[in-house]
Design a protein around this motif. Structure first.
Motif, PDB file in Angstrom:
ATOM      1  N   ILE A  10      61.630  23.203  46.555  1.00  0.00           N
ATOM      2  CA  ILE A  10      62.411  24.366  46.949  1.00  0.00           C
ATOM      3  C   ILE A  10      61.472  25.367  47.624  1.00  0.00           C
ATOM      4  O   ILE A  10      60.447  25.747  47.061  1.00  0.00           O
ATOM      5  CB  ILE A  10      63.081  25.032  45.733  1.00  0.00           C
ATOM      6  CG1 ILE A  10      64.055  24.070  45.051  1.00  0.00           C
ATOM      7  CG2 ILE A  10      63.796  26.317  46.152  1.00  0.00           C
ATOM      8  CD1 ILE A  10      65.244  23.654  45.883  1.00  0.00           C
ATOM      9  N   LYS A  27      66.613  30.819  49.205  1.00  0.00           N
ATOM     10  CA  LYS A  27      66.310  29.444  48.815  1.00  0.00           C
ATOM     11  C   LYS A  27      66.598  28.469  49.956  1.00  0.00           C
ATOM     12  O   LYS A  27      67.665  28.530  50.579  1.00  0.00           O
ATOM     13  CB  LYS A  27      67.148  29.056  47.592  1.00  0.00           C
ATOM     14  CG  LYS A  27      66.892  27.635  47.084  1.00  0.00           C
ATOM     15  CD  LYS A  27      67.826  27.289  45.936  1.00  0.00           C
ATOM     16  CE  LYS A  27      69.217  26.987  46.447  1.00  0.00           C
ATOM     17  NZ  LYS A  27      70.132  26.510  45.398  1.00  0.00           N
ATOM     18  N   PHE A  58      67.517  23.035  40.346  1.00  0.00           N
ATOM     19  CA  PHE A  58      66.893  22.814  41.653  1.00  0.00           C
ATOM     20  C   PHE A  58      66.798  21.318  41.965  1.00  0.00           C
ATOM     21  O   PHE A  58      66.974  20.894  43.103  1.00  0.00           O
ATOM     22  CB  PHE A  58      65.502  23.454  41.688  1.00  0.00           C
ATOM     23  CG  PHE A  58      65.527  24.953  41.673  1.00  0.00           C
ATOM     24  CD1 PHE A  58      66.496  25.665  42.364  1.00  0.00           C
ATOM     25  CD2 PHE A  58      64.567  25.656  40.964  1.00  0.00           C
ATOM     26  CE1 PHE A  58      66.515  27.057  42.358  1.00  0.00           C
ATOM     27  CE2 PHE A  58      64.568  27.057  40.958  1.00  0.00           C
ATOM     28  CZ  PHE A  58      65.554  27.751  41.650  1.00  0.00           C
ATOM     29  N   ILE A  86      58.366  24.544  43.332  1.00  0.00           N
ATOM     30  CA  ILE A  86      58.831  25.710  44.087  1.00  0.00           C
ATOM     31  C   ILE A  86      57.651  26.283  44.867  1.00  0.00           C
ATOM     32  O   ILE A  86      56.548  26.420  44.328  1.00  0.00           O
ATOM     33  CB  ILE A  86      59.412  26.797  43.158  1.00  0.00           C
ATOM     34  CG1 ILE A  86      60.599  26.250  42.361  1.00  0.00           C
ATOM     35  CG2 ILE A  86      59.836  28.021  43.959  1.00  0.00           C
ATOM     36  CD1 ILE A  86      61.171  27.236  41.363  1.00  0.00           C
TER      37      ILE A  86
END
Length: 300
Positions: A10, A27, A58, A86
């Motif tokens: 992400i 995002k 996610f 992330i």
């Protein structure tokens, strides 16, 4: 026919110039190997991703997104003991500031039921070999793949801050180099691997690893192609630049599409440049690329 090994993640992107002072993030789906897999699937080529996500919101988002884009996720592991990677990024016209929180990408595993016989090309990112045990597993896979005549592409997008391997990147390239058919370094990549040197030195270093074909991307200055047959410069086809995000992935995607369809190296590289020229017209890493034959004809 195509297998991409590496990170899916992400991207949390801010409009702010500084991550420290940022308050709002948006995002996005991210990860170079998965972007390439999506672009190739769009060309009607059976395209797989080998990666890991956490069993979290996610990870579900990533699985749903890849399914929507027709990428095969048979080899996308979902684990409860990790979280989905992330990366926080600031929007920038130059090299962006980023902070990566890695977990799943450090737990890649090679599935027992992986049938490599059906693949024509295996693409590997430097994230995939940035951890010692993963490197050893991928080296075994690459050795088996080469025995079967499968082409290997490697993206040397090395950054020291992401490196968790007991071997240095130079030692890894010495191990992996003889198996690599295609490598596509940028000047930033080469500088991060070797330090500040001349372009000629960079090319010599990559050649010394035994790598067969080197596609050296130079941004707006195009690509330099090196192998035993020739050393040639190809200019960019780009005439309009909206967003550079994913341009390098587009070059890989067009190049691999050409190789899979039996184009030779130079023609495949030109197709990669054409894919990048089309992608640069759109915001974001993924662009609605048309059939490769139409793109090839448009930029012929």
């Amino acid at each position: 026919m195509f297998l991409s090994i590496g990170e899916v993640l992400i991207d949390m992107i801010t409009q702010s110039n500084s991550l420290e002072n940022a308050t709002v993030f948006q995002k996005f789906f991210g990860g170079s190997p998965s972007n390439i897999a999506i672009n190739i699937a769009r060309q009607g080529i059976e395209s797989y991703i080998l990666s890991t996500v956490g069993k979290d919101p996610f990870g579900k988002y990533i699985k749903d997104y890849l399914n929507e884009k027709n990428v095969k996720i048979d080899y996308l592991s979902e684990r409860e003991d990790v979280y989905t990677d992330i990366v926080f990024v600031n929007k920038s016209e130059s090299t962006p500031e980023f902070k990566a929180y890695r977990s799943a990408s450090l737990k890649l595993s090679i599935p027992q039921d992986l049938n490599i016989n059906k693949f024509k090309i295996i693409h590997i990112s430097s994230w995939a070999i940035s951890e010692t045990k993963q490197l050893e597993k991928i080296l075994n896979l690459v050795e088996l793949a080469k025995e079967k005549g499968i082409k290997i592409g490697f993206d040397p997008n090395y950054r020291k801050v992401l490196w968790k391997n007991n071997y240095t990147i130079i030692e890894v390239l010495e191990k992996l180099g003889p198996y690599i058919d295609f490598i596509k370094p940028s000047l930033d990549d080469a500088n991060n691997i070797f330090g500040e040197r001349s372009l000629e030195d960079y090319v010599k270093y990559f050649k010394n690893f035994g790598i067969k074909n080197i596609l050296f991307t130079l941004g707006k200055d195009g690509v330099l192609v090196y192998n035993k047959k020739y050393e040639i410069h190809l200019s960019t086809y780009a005439t309009k630049v909206v967003d550079v995000t994913g341009a390098g992935d587009a070059v890989w995607s067009g190049f691999y599409t050409g190789i899979i369809n039996d184009l030779e190296i130079l023609e495949s590289t030109k197709l990669g440049l054409a894919f990048a020229a089309e992608k640069l017209k759109y915001l974001g890493a993924i662009a609605p690329l048309s059939d490769w034959r139409k793109i090839r004809e448009k930029y012929r």
